[in-house]
Write an enzyme that holds these catalytic residues in place. Structure first.
Site, short mmCIF file in Angstrom:
data_model
loop_
_atom_site.label_atom_id
_atom_site.label_comp_id
_atom_site.label_asym_id
_atom_site.label_seq_id
_atom_site.Cartn_x
_atom_site.Cartn_y
_atom_site.Cartn_z
N CYS A 179 4.46 90.04 23.65
CA CYS A 179 4.13 90.46 25.02
C CYS A 179 3.87 91.97 25.06
O CYS A 179 4.65 92.75 24.50
CB CYS A 179 5.28 90.10 25.96
SG CYS A 179 4.91 90.52 27.68
N CYS A 184 9.54 95.80 28.85
CA CYS A 184 10.84 95.50 29.46
C CYS A 184 11.96 95.71 28.42
O CYS A 184 11.99 95.02 27.39
CB CYS A 184 10.87 94.07 29.98
SG CYS A 184 9.38 93.65 30.92
N CYS A 234 14.05 92.82 26.84
CA CYS A 234 13.41 91.57 26.41
C CYS A 234 13.05 91.53 24.92
O CYS A 234 12.33 92.38 24.41
CB CYS A 234 12.17 91.33 27.24
SG CYS A 234 11.42 89.72 26.89
N CYS A 276 11.43 74.37 33.88
CA CYS A 276 10.87 75.71 34.07
C CYS A 276 10.16 76.16 32.80
O CYS A 276 10.77 76.26 31.74
CB CYS A 276 11.97 76.72 34.38
SG CYS A 276 13.01 76.24 35.74
N CYS A 283 8.55 74.40 37.60
CA CYS A 283 8.65 75.84 37.83
C CYS A 283 7.91 76.53 36.68
O CYS A 283 7.91 76.01 35.56
CB CYS A 283 10.12 76.27 37.85
SG CYS A 283 10.33 78.05 38.00
N CYS A 325 10.97 81.94 43.34
CA CYS A 325 12.23 82.06 42.61
C CYS A 325 12.28 83.52 42.16
O CYS A 325 11.44 83.95 41.36
CB CYS A 325 12.23 81.11 41.41
SG CYS A 325 13.59 81.38 40.26
N ARG A 360 21.25 81.13 41.53
CA ARG A 360 21.44 80.56 40.18
C ARG A 360 22.25 81.49 39.28
O ARG A 360 21.91 82.66 39.09
CB ARG A 360 20.09 80.25 39.52
CG ARG A 360 20.28 79.60 38.14
CD ARG A 360 18.98 79.15 37.49
NE ARG A 360 18.24 78.30 38.38
CZ ARG A 360 16.99 78.53 38.77
NH1 ARG A 360 16.35 79.58 38.34
NH2 ARG A 360 16.40 77.70 39.58
#
Ligand code: SAM
Ligand code: DTB
Ligand code: SF4
Length: 327
Positions: free
Chosen positions: A61, A65, A68, A105, A136, A196, A268
């Site tokens: 990616c 972040c 991550c 998801c 999701c 979400c 959640r």
């Protein structure tokens, strides 16, 4: 700051930072009492929604972040994987359903999806829904048109997190702005897909950042249908590895404040359960958490074994919640 307890349970979009801060600072027993009271007025307190995650495109990616393992900028030793084939994803969804999940998801390590990839995800969404599972997806930033494409495919939820307060966000991610995230949330909301949206705790943020995250979430034009509260999973090779651990009571406080500030949202208890005691998780349920990720893997990191979760549910008298599909 005195909090007006008589307003707890109201759907409000005018929360102030002072109020969010005061909620988090309540004596623990008072905070838990108010959260549990709001929870019982809106939900069956013994039902917990169960979602299973699958990484459908892993690693590589371009975003930075700091938490991550999937960013190309960190060396977390992760094996990259291109977008999975539709049939493989549907096989995994079927297995998740057989294990008891009601929502599936699909997560992809994209900054934003290309339209040709989105066309493949559309087939996955249709297949997942055809199995009677809620669907999701979390694919990064979306244009309004892409959100409409996913809506037309029948997508039930789109996950896109704010991660932290606007102030702390810039210390964790520099390759896209807080406003970019708010724009994607707007596109998803306008398309009529359930939002979400939540964040991560334990990244070195302070109490005001946690209050700021909750305030921003609650003051969105509509409360997200689902609010994932993640505890940072520290991954070797990521810049946030070695961050001081969060006090479990502070994590539980955020769950309780989220329950009070977003009374009808599913909150959640998300990433980080593997590192939590069962007692901490039980207190999260008592504080109003009513959804979990279920299955041995999150996206790239571990999650408790399904047998352990089943046993915990049985010991607590908790039942998985029945699915509810978007019309
Ligand atoms: N790439 C897309 C994006 O970022 O919007 C979707 C996938 S991304 C992995 C989904 C969310 O997972 C992030 O927004 C973040 O909140 C959460 N996440 C990622 N790594 C994490 C970690 N190590 N611990 C806790 N949560 C994490
Ligand atoms: C969310 O808030 N948490 C999930 C989901 N949305 C996509 C992701 C957690 C990822 C944890 C790190 C990993 O397994 O890679
Ligand atoms: Fe990429 Fe999402 Fe990971 Fe950020 S959180 S690096 S956008 S996969």
């Amino acid at each position: 700051m005195t909090l007006d307890h008589s307003r707890f349970g109201e759907i409000r979009h005018d929360w102030t930072l002072c109020e969010a801060r005061a909620l988090l600072a309540l004596p623990f027993a008072d905070l838990m009492f108010h959260a549990q009271s709001v929870h019982r007025r809106n939900f069956d307190p013994n039902a917990v929604q169960v979602s299973t995650l699958l990484s459908i495109k892993t690693g590589g990616c371009p975003e930075d972040c700091a938490y991550c393992p999937q960013s190309v900028r960190h060396d977390a030793g992760l094996e990259r994987e291109e977008l999975l084939a539709v049939q493989e994803v549907l096989d995994r969804a079927r297995r998740a359903k057989e294990s008891g999940a009601t929502r599936f998801c699909m997560g992809a390590a994209y900054r934003s999806p290309k339209d040709r990839d989105l066309a493949v995800v559309v087939e996955m969404v249709k297949g997942v829904r055809a199995m009677g599972l809620e669907s999701c997806a979390t694919l990064g930033m979306l244009t309004p048109q892409q959100a409409l494409t996913l809506r037309d495919a029948g997508l039930d939820y789109y996950n896109h997190n704010l991660d932290s307060s606007e102030e702390f966000y810039g210390k964790v991610i520099t390759t896209r702005t807080y406003q970019d995230r708010l724009d994607t949330l707007e596109a998803v909301r306008n398309a009529g897909i359930n939002v979400c949206c939540g964040g991560i705790l334990g990244m070195g943020e302070n109490g005001d950042d946690r209050a700021g995250l909750l305030m921003t979430l609650a003051n969105l034009p509509e409360h997200p249908g689902s609010v994932p509260i993640n505890q940072l999973v520290q991954v070797e090779g990521t810049p946030l590895e070695g961050t001081a651990e969060l006090d479990p009571f502070d994590f539980i406080r955020v769950i309780a404040a989220a329950r009070i500030m977003m009374p009808r949202s599913h909150v959640r208890l998300s990433a980080g359960r593997e590192a939590m005691s069962e007692q901490t998780q039980a207190l999260c349920f008592l504080a109003g958490a009513n959804s979990i990720f279920y299955g041995e893997k999150l996206l790239t990191t571990g999650n408790p074994d399904v047998e352990l979760d089943r046993a915990l549910f049985a010991r607590l008298g908790v039942r998985p919640e029945e699915p509810c599909h978007r019309a």
